[in-house]
Design a protein around this motif. Structure first.
Motif, PDB file in Angstrom:
ATOM      1  N   LYS A  24      -1.249  13.218   5.473  1.00  0.00           N
ATOM      2  CA  LYS A  24      -0.587  11.905   5.524  1.00  0.00           C
ATOM      3  C   LYS A  24       0.927  12.031   5.424  1.00  0.00           C
ATOM      4  CE  LYS A  24      -4.566   9.462   3.571  1.00  0.00           C
ATOM      5  NZ  LYS A  24      -5.060   8.575   2.479  1.00  0.00           N
ATOM      6  N   GLU A  25       1.423  13.256   5.527  1.00  0.00           N
ATOM      7  CA  GLU A  25       2.866  13.469   5.399  1.00  0.00           C
ATOM      8  C   GLU A  25       3.577  13.265   6.729  1.00  0.00           C
ATOM      9  OE1 GLU A  25       4.129  16.711   2.940  1.00  0.00           O
ATOM     10  OE2 GLU A  25       2.096  17.024   2.197  1.00  0.00           O
ATOM     11  N   ARG A  26       4.896  13.112   6.641  1.00  0.00           N
ATOM     12  CA  ARG A  26       5.676  12.829   7.847  1.00  0.00           C
ATOM     13  C   ARG A  26       6.809  13.830   8.090  1.00  0.00           C
ATOM     14  NH1 ARG A  26       4.094   8.318  10.052  1.00  0.00           N
ATOM     15  NH2 ARG A  26       5.873   8.344  11.470  1.00  0.00           N
ATOM     16  N   THR A  27       7.150  14.611   7.083  1.00  0.00           N
ATOM     17  CA  THR A  27       8.237  15.575   7.221  1.00  0.00           C
ATOM     18  C   THR A  27       7.752  16.943   6.752  1.00  0.00           C
ATOM     19  OG1 THR A  27       9.865  13.834   6.774  1.00  0.00           O
ATOM     20  CG2 THR A  27      10.627  16.115   6.623  1.00  0.00           C
ATOM     21  N   PHE A  28       8.175  18.004   7.482  1.00  0.00           N
ATOM     22  CA  PHE A  28       7.644  19.344   7.222  1.00  0.00           C
ATOM     23  C   PHE A  28       8.737  20.405   7.353  1.00  0.00           C
ATOM     24  CE2 PHE A  28       4.718  16.522   9.318  1.00  0.00           C
ATOM     25  CZ  PHE A  28       3.614  16.530   8.466  1.00  0.00           C
ATOM     26  N   ARG A  29       8.505  21.513   6.645  1.00  0.00           N
ATOM     27  CA  ARG A  29       9.352  22.690   6.811  1.00  0.00           C
ATOM     28  C   ARG A  29       8.642  23.635   7.783  1.00  0.00           C
ATOM     29  NH1 ARG A  29       8.958  22.440   1.364  1.00  0.00           N
ATOM     30  NH2 ARG A  29       7.931  24.484   1.241  1.00  0.00           N
ATOM     31  N   VAL A  30       9.379  24.124   8.753  1.00  0.00           N
ATOM     32  CA  VAL A  30       8.809  24.995   9.777  1.00  0.00           C
ATOM     33  C   VAL A  30       9.552  26.323   9.783  1.00  0.00           C
ATOM     34  CG1 VAL A  30       8.418  25.316  12.257  1.00  0.00           C
ATOM     35  CG2 VAL A  30       8.042  23.069  11.221  1.00  0.00           C
ATOM     36  N   ASN A  55      14.315  27.894   7.190  1.00  0.00           N
ATOM     37  CA  ASN A  55      13.456  26.727   7.338  1.00  0.00           C
ATOM     38  C   ASN A  55      14.060  25.735   8.329  1.00  0.00           C
ATOM     39  OD1 ASN A  55      11.414  27.475   5.552  1.00  0.00           O
ATOM     40  ND2 ASN A  55      12.562  26.728   3.780  1.00  0.00           N
ATOM     41  N   LEU A  56      13.230  25.297   9.265  1.00  0.00           N
ATOM     42  CA  LEU A  56      13.596  24.214  10.166  1.00  0.00           C
ATOM     43  C   LEU A  56      12.896  22.956   9.676  1.00  0.00           C
ATOM     44  CD1 LEU A  56      13.008  26.113  13.529  1.00  0.00           C
ATOM     45  CD2 LEU A  56      15.197  25.772  12.370  1.00  0.00           C
ATOM     46  N   THR A  57      13.370  21.809  10.119  1.00  0.00           N
ATOM     47  CA  THR A  57      12.746  20.537   9.747  1.00  0.00           C
ATOM     48  C   THR A  57      12.025  19.946  10.947  1.00  0.00           C
ATOM     49  OG1 THR A  57      14.454  20.086   8.089  1.00  0.00           O
ATOM     50  CG2 THR A  57      13.154  18.214   8.856  1.00  0.00           C
ATOM     51  N   ALA A  58      10.832  19.438  10.697  1.00  0.00           N
ATOM     52  CA  ALA A  58      10.067  18.764  11.755  1.00  0.00           C
ATOM     53  C   ALA A  58       9.553  17.437  11.219  1.00  0.00           C
ATOM     54  CB  ALA A  58       8.910  19.633  12.223  1.00  0.00           C
ATOM     55  N   ARG A  59       9.410  16.468  12.113  1.00  0.00           N
ATOM     56  CA  ARG A  59       8.891  15.154  11.737  1.00  0.00           C
ATOM     57  C   ARG A  59       7.653  14.827  12.571  1.00  0.00           C
ATOM     58  NH1 ARG A  59      12.709  13.323   8.415  1.00  0.00           N
ATOM     59  NH2 ARG A  59      14.879  13.967   8.762  1.00  0.00           N
ATOM     60  N   VAL A  77       4.079  17.388  15.871  1.00  0.00           N
ATOM     61  CA  VAL A  77       5.327  17.188  15.134  1.00  0.00           C
ATOM     62  C   VAL A  77       6.466  17.629  16.042  1.00  0.00           C
ATOM     63  CG1 VAL A  77       4.176  17.565  12.920  1.00  0.00           C
ATOM     64  CG2 VAL A  77       5.315  19.484  14.053  1.00  0.00           C
ATOM     65  N   LYS A  78       7.683  17.198  15.705  1.00  0.00           N
ATOM     66  CA  LYS A  78       8.832  17.572  16.535  1.00  0.00           C
ATOM     67  C   LYS A  78       9.953  18.124  15.665  1.00  0.00           C
ATOM     68  CE  LYS A  78      11.959  15.983  20.162  1.00  0.00           C
ATOM     69  NZ  LYS A  78      12.423  14.833  20.991  1.00  0.00           N
ATOM     70  N   LEU A  79      10.470  19.283  16.079  1.00  0.00           N
ATOM     71  CA  LEU A  79      11.596  19.890  15.379  1.00  0.00           C
ATOM     72  C   LEU A  79      12.838  19.031  15.561  1.00  0.00           C
ATOM     73  CD1 LEU A  79      11.021  23.582  16.539  1.00  0.00           C
ATOM     74  CD2 LEU A  79      10.561  22.665  14.255  1.00  0.00           C
ATOM     75  N   THR A  80      13.597  18.849  14.499  1.00  0.00           N
ATOM     76  CA  THR A  80      14.834  18.073  14.623  1.00  0.00           C
ATOM     77  C   THR A  80      15.906  18.877  15.334  1.00  0.00           C
ATOM     78  OG1 THR A  80      15.506  18.817  12.408  1.00  0.00           O
ATOM     79  CG2 THR A  80      14.336  16.714  12.557  1.00  0.00           C
ATOM     80  N   ASN A  81      15.757  20.199  15.334  1.00  0.00           N
ATOM     81  CA  ASN A  81      16.696  21.057  16.044  1.00  0.00           C
ATOM     82  C   ASN A  81      15.930  22.224  16.647  1.00  0.00           C
ATOM     83  OD1 ASN A  81      19.155  22.248  16.916  1.00  0.00           O
ATOM     84  ND2 ASN A  81      19.165  23.561  15.110  1.00  0.00           N
ATOM     85  N   MET A  82      16.025  22.385  17.962  1.00  0.00           N
ATOM     86  CA  MET A  82      15.317  23.469  18.645  1.00  0.00           C
ATOM     87  C   MET A  82      16.205  24.707  18.642  1.00  0.00           C
ATOM     88  SD  MET A  82      12.460  24.099  20.421  1.00  0.00           S
ATOM     89  CE  MET A  82      11.789  25.040  21.824  1.00  0.00           C
ATOM     90  N   PRO A  83      15.854  25.735  17.852  1.00  0.00           N
ATOM     91  CA  PRO A  83      16.719  26.918  17.770  1.00  0.00           C
ATOM     92  C   PRO A  83      16.676  27.754  19.050  1.00  0.00           C
ATOM     93  CG  PRO A  83      14.682  27.295  16.584  1.00  0.00           C
ATOM     94  CD  PRO A  83      14.651  25.859  17.019  1.00  0.00           C
ATOM     95  N   ALA A  84      17.724  28.498  19.267  1.00  0.00           N
ATOM     96  CA  ALA A  84      17.784  29.374  20.434  1.00  0.00           C
ATOM     97  C   ALA A  84      16.707  30.450  20.325  1.00  0.00           C
ATOM     98  CB  ALA A  84      19.169  30.015  20.527  1.00  0.00           C
ATOM     99  N   GLY A  85      16.107  30.775  21.460  1.00  0.00           N
ATOM    100  CA  GLY A  85      15.113  31.837  21.494  1.00  0.00           C
ATOM    101  C   GLY A  85      13.703  31.381  21.236  1.00  0.00           C
ATOM    102  N   LEU A  86      13.523  30.132  20.776  1.00  0.00           N
ATOM    103  CA  LEU A  86      12.174  29.622  20.533  1.00  0.00           C
ATOM    104  C   LEU A  86      11.626  29.065  21.851  1.00  0.00           C
ATOM    105  CD1 LEU A  86      10.145  29.249  18.233  1.00  0.00           C
ATOM    106  CD2 LEU A  86      10.997  26.917  17.966  1.00  0.00           C
TER     107      LEU A  86
END
Length: 358
Positions: free
Chosen positions: A97-103, A111-115, A128-137
């Protein structure tokens, strides 16, 4: 023996000697050939093993960077990068039931943030969607799970027991399995979903693998590892070598809708459009499914079923619980016509039902 007698046997003795020599030479040649064949076979065996190892390492190098670890406030699982926009597909029971996650990605400890975009517990899938898509992913490549074959070598990638970027190997043990999960709060981390066409695998699946990738040697994802079978005789502990993955066809069908529309509008799943509960007989054995309510204009209502009816069979499939009814419906499609056997006022009846959509 005189000289003439000896001479008359001379050619014969010579011939016998020649034959013996030829036989000896032939024996040596056969031994050499056998030795050569064995040596060639021994050379081929390591070469074949080396080729398979190279295949494993190539697939791992190609796919593992697309598999991430997802950490909520309580639960931990895995996910697969779905596209270059930062969408990650995982299990609904991983997000809860959560909405925010560490990826965490395979190539970084940061740690990246995803919602949460949306979850669909009915198929135990979420995006879920990463708030920032890092290079190389990069996004993983999804294959066609309908082409999976029993005996096919597969690798399971994820974060079992929190050990990120772990890989196990096995084969496709069976296809087309219909499996019902337990529910959270019942000693299980599942959503209670009944999922059709699951891929059974011998690759080890442990807590934390959920939401990861089941991959063939072509580098294509054919499923999302979701649960392991449990053995009641062992206190419901995991049964070794029996795990299940949601097929990639189901994953892409659901994920595409969530990403484009924010929710699932076409489940592709059949339904009776009822609220129901399991019932037991006088011996406390499961005996059917009681209809609690019917949706107005839904499949059951249109066929004449009503609250209080007890469903006992769907076509030839016995129905003794809500789970068995869900399993009987899982492999069917909306619009399909089925015979529903039920009991009303102690009389057994049958209704022809055109199935609705979940």
């Amino acid at each position: 023996m005189d000289a003439s007698h000896a001479r008359s046997h001379g050619p014969l003795l010579t011939a016998v000697a020649a034959l013996c020599a030829a036989a000896l030479l032939g024996g040596c040649a056969g031994a050499d050939a056998g030795h050569t064949a064995r040596a060639a076979s021994e050379r081929r065996a390591p070469a074949a093993a080396s080729d398979l190892q190279d295949d494993y390492q190539r697939v791992i190098k190609d796919v593992l960077p697309s598999v991430v670890q997802i950490q909520g406030s309580k639960d931990l699982g895995s996910g697969i990068v779905y596209d270059d926009q930062g969408h990650v597909v995982t299990n609904a029971h991983v997000v809860g039931k959560e909405r925010t996650f560490r990826v965490t990605t395979a190539g970084s400890e940061s740690n990246l943030t995803a919602r949460l975009v949306s979850a669909y517990p009915e198929q135990d899938l979420a995006v879920v969607k990463l708030t920032n898509m890092p290079a190389g992913l990069k996004a993983a490549s999804f294959g066609d799970s309908s082409r999976a074959e029993v005996g096919q070598i597969v690798l399971a990638m994820g974060s079992p027991l929190g050990l990120s970027s772990s890989v196990t190997q096995g084969i496709v043990s069976a296809i087309g399995r219909t499996v019902s999960e337990g529910r959270s709060g019942d000693g299980d981390s599942g959503t209670g979903a009944t999922i059709a066409n699951m891929v059974q695998t011998s690759a080890a699946i442990n807590p934390g693998n959920s939401g990861g990738a089941l991959v063939g040697l072509d580098g294509k994802v054919i499923g999302i590892p979701t649960l392991a079978a449990t053995d009641p005789d062992l206190g419901n502990s995991a049964a070794p070598g029996i795990g299940f993955a949601i097929p990639s066809r189901t994953v892409t069908h659901i994920a595409d809708q969530i990403i484009k529309k924010g929710r699932v509008t076409d489940s592709g799943r059949a339904a009776l459009d009822i609220t129901a509960r399991s019932v037991v007989d006088s011996s406390a054995r499961p005996s059917g499914v009681a209809v609690v309510s019917v949706r107005k204009g839904g499949a059951a209502a249109d066929a004449g079923l009503r609250a209080g009816d007890v469903i006992t069979r769907l076509n030839k499939s016995p129905v003794d619980s809500v789970t068995s009814l869900a399993e009987a419906l899982a492999g069917r499609s909306p619009g399909e016509r089925v015979d529903v056997t039920y009991v009303r006022s102690e009389q057994r009846r049958t209704a022809r039902v055109t199935l609705g959509e979940m």
